[in-house]
Design an enzyme around this catalytic site. Structure first.
Site, short mmCIF file in Angstrom:
data_model
loop_
_atom_site.label_atom_id
_atom_site.label_comp_id
_atom_site.label_asym_id
_atom_site.label_seq_id
_atom_site.Cartn_x
_atom_site.Cartn_y
_atom_site.Cartn_z
N LEU A 114 0.45 -0.13 -15.14
CA LEU A 114 0.16 -0.99 -14.13
C LEU A 114 0.34 -2.47 -14.38
O LEU A 114 -0.69 -3.31 -14.43
CB LEU A 114 -1.72 -0.02 -13.32
CG LEU A 114 -1.88 0.70 -13.00
CD1 LEU A 114 -3.26 1.83 -13.17
CD2 LEU A 114 -0.92 1.28 -11.14
N SER A 117 0.68 -5.64 -19.18
CA SER A 117 1.06 -6.77 -20.00
C SER A 117 1.57 -7.69 -18.74
O SER A 117 1.28 -9.17 -19.70
CB SER A 117 2.55 -6.94 -20.90
OG SER A 117 3.31 -5.50 -19.74
N ASP A 161 5.93 -7.99 -11.20
CA ASP A 161 5.15 -7.92 -11.95
C ASP A 161 4.17 -9.30 -11.87
O ASP A 161 2.61 -9.50 -11.40
CB ASP A 161 4.77 -7.12 -13.05
CG ASP A 161 5.23 -5.59 -12.93
OD1 ASP A 161 5.49 -5.38 -11.71
OD2 ASP A 161 6.13 -4.39 -13.80
C1 GAF Z 1 8.68 -2.56 -14.15
C2 GAF Z 1 9.12 -3.85 -14.13
F1 GAF Z 1 8.20 -4.71 -14.74
C3 GAF Z 1 9.42 -4.62 -12.73
O1 GAF Z 1 10.15 -5.48 -12.98
C4 GAF Z 1 10.20 -3.86 -11.51
O2 GAF Z 1 11.45 -3.71 -12.15
C5 GAF Z 1 9.68 -2.28 -11.96
O3 GAF Z 1 9.14 -1.75 -13.12
C6 GAF Z 1 10.43 -1.05 -10.97
O4 GAF Z 1 10.31 -1.37 -9.82
O5 GAF Z 1 6.89 -2.68 -13.41
#
Ligand code: GAF
Length: 374
Positions: A114, A117, A161
Site C-alpha cells: 500500500l 515507502s 506510488d
Molecule cells: C510497486 C512499484 F513501486 C510501482 O512503481 C509499480 O510498478 C507497482 O509496483 C506495480 O504496478 O508498487
C-alpha cells in the site's frame, strides 16, 4: 510528541498510501495506471535545529537516528534510508539542507503493497522543502521522490506510488499517463466503497521478483523494437506485434509483455467506464486484470488468488484483484457501500477458515494527496 521530544513547535505534513484499482507493472513501461490515495497515511513533524544535526525519530520503530546535516547521506538498508534519501536528492537539486528534527508516524501497513515507502518519501520531501522555502509542482515532486527509490534506496520502481501520494484527490481515482505525467480524475460513486484485504503475505519491491518481471517484460520490448523501431517501452507495443514476433521471445518474456500490453488497454477502458459511472464494466476489467496479473505476469501468490476467489461470489462485489507490486500484499475490492461491512466480515472469515491466517480487512475511502496539516 514532537514538542515533548524536541522542545520545538513543528510544522506538520501528511502523505497518503495508495491502492491501485488497475494498471499493474505498466508504470515503468510508460503506460497507464489508475490508483487511489487512501485514508492510511504517514505524518511528519519538522522543526529547525541549531547544532548542525538531522535527528529523525520514527514513532513506529521507537527509534531515533542522528546525521550530520552537512554530510552526504549513504544508504544503510534501514528505514532512515527513505527520509535521508529525500535529503540526498534535494541536496542534489541544489537545496542547502539545514539542521532539523523530524518526527515520523504512520498507519500505512508496512510491507502490504500500500506504498508506505512512497508516503514516507513524499511527506519528508514536503517537510524538508518547507524549511528550505522550496516547492515543486506535484508531478515534479513525485519524480524527485521516485528518484529516492531508484537512486538511493536501490528499488527499480516506476512513478505510480509517489505520484498518487502527491496528487490524489478525495473520492476520486486518478488515471495517470506515465509517459507525460498528464492525468484525469474520475469520481468514485458515493455508493461504492474500497475494501482492502491484506493476505498477510509480505510484499517487497526490493526483492528479486519485481526486478525479474521488469527485466523479462523489457526483453520482450527490445525484440519488438528490434523489428519495427519506435517501441522503446511496452506502452508503444501492440498485440499485433506480439502475434508477429512473440515466437522469438522467451516464453516468460512473451507472457509478461502480453500482460503489460493488455493491462494498458484495460486500464484506459476502466478509466472511461469509471468516468461514465459504468461500475459493472470497471469490475469486469478488474477481474480480467487479476487473471492476467496472476497467469501471464505470474505476479500473484496462492493466498492473493484465494482472496480474490473468495470475494467473487460475495454480495455487493463489483470487482476484485491483487493490487500493487505483487507476490503478496493486498487485494482491492470495489464493493457496494451498503454491503461493505458484511462483505469485509465474510471475506475475513472465509480466508481465515481456508488458510488459518487472520487477514486485516479495511474499509477505506479515496483521500487527498499530501499536504500540510499544522
Ligand atoms: C510497486 C512499484 F513501486 C510501482 O512503481 C509499480 O510498478 C507497482 O509496483 C506495480 O504496478 O508498487
Amino acid at each position: 510528541m514532537h514538542l515533548a521530544r524536541f522542545q520545538a513547535e513543528p510544522a506538520i505534513f501528511v502523505a497518503p498510501g495508495r491502492v491501485n484499482l488497475i494498471g499493474e507493472h505498466t508504470d515503468y513501461a510508460e503506460g497507464f495506471v489508475m490508483p487511489v490515495a487512501i485514508n492510511f497515511a504517514t505524518l511528519a513533524a519538522i522543526s529547525p535545529r541549531s547544532d548542525g544535526k538531522i535527528v529523525i525519530w520514527a514513532e513506529n520503530y521507537s527509534e531515533e537516528r542522528t546525521f550530520d546535516a552537512a554530510a552526504q547521506p549513504v544508504a544503510g538498508n534501514h528505514w532512515s534510508d527513505y527520509p535521508m534519501g529525500v535529503v540526498s536528492i534535494l541536496a542534489g537539486e541544489g537545496h542547502k539542507i539545514p539542521a532539523f528534527s523530524l518526527s515520523l508516524w504512520g498507519d500505512v501497513p508496512l510491507g502490504s503493497g500500500l506504498s508506505s515507502s512512497a508516503a514516507l518519501e513524499v511527506v519528508t520531501a514536503l517537510a524538508v522543502l518547507s524549511l528550505v522555502g522550496g516547492s515543486y509542482p506535484g508531478p515534479v515532486l513525485a519524480r524527485l521522490c521516485q528518484r529516492v527509490e531508484n537512486e538511493f534506496v536501490g528499488a527499480n520502481c516506476g512513478i505510480m506510488d509517489q505520484f498518487i501520494s502527491v496528487n490524489g484527490k478525495e473520492n476520486h481515482a486518478l488515471l495517470l499517463d506515465c509517459r507525460d505525467l498528464s492525468f484525469r480524475l474520475a469520481p468514485i460513486p458515493a455508493n461504492v466503497t474500497l475494501v482492502i484485504a491484506n493476505t498477510m503475505v509480505k510484499h517487497s519491491i526490493a526483492g528479486g521478483d519485481y526486478k525479474t518481471r521488469r527485466a523479462e517484460s523489457e526483453a520482450a520490448c527490445a525484440i519488438i523494437n528490434g523489428h519495427r523501431g519506435g517501441v522503446p517501452f511496452l506502452r508503444d507495443a501492440t498485440l499485433d506485434d506480439l502475434a508477429k514476433w512473440g515466437h522469438e521471445m522467451e516464453p516468460k518474456s512473451y507472457l509478461r509483455a502480453k500482460h503489460v500490453i493488455t493491462e494498458d488497454l484495460r486500464t484506459v477502458a476502466a478509466s472511461e467506464a469509471l468516468l461514465k459511472g459504468d461500475m459493472r464494466e470497471v469490475g469486469r476489467l478488474m477481474a480480467e486484470a487479476h487473471i492476467s496479473y496472476s497467469k501471464d505476469f505470474e505476479g500473484s501468490c496462492e493466498e492473493a488468488d484465494l482472496m480474490v476467489d473468495l470475494a467473487n461470489d460475495l454480495p455487493g462485489l463489483i470487482g476484485a484483484r491483487l493490487t500493487g507490486g505483487g507476490f503478496g500484499g493486498c487485494t482491492v475490492n470495489l464493493v457496494e457501500q451498503d454491503q461493505a461491512k458484511a462483505f469485509a466480515e465474510e471475506l475475513g472469515r472465509r480466508y481465515a477458515a481456508r488458510t488459518g491466517i487472520v487477514p486485516q480487512i479495511h474499509i477505506c475511502h479515496a483521500s487527498d494527496g499530501a499536504h500540510r496539516i499544522g
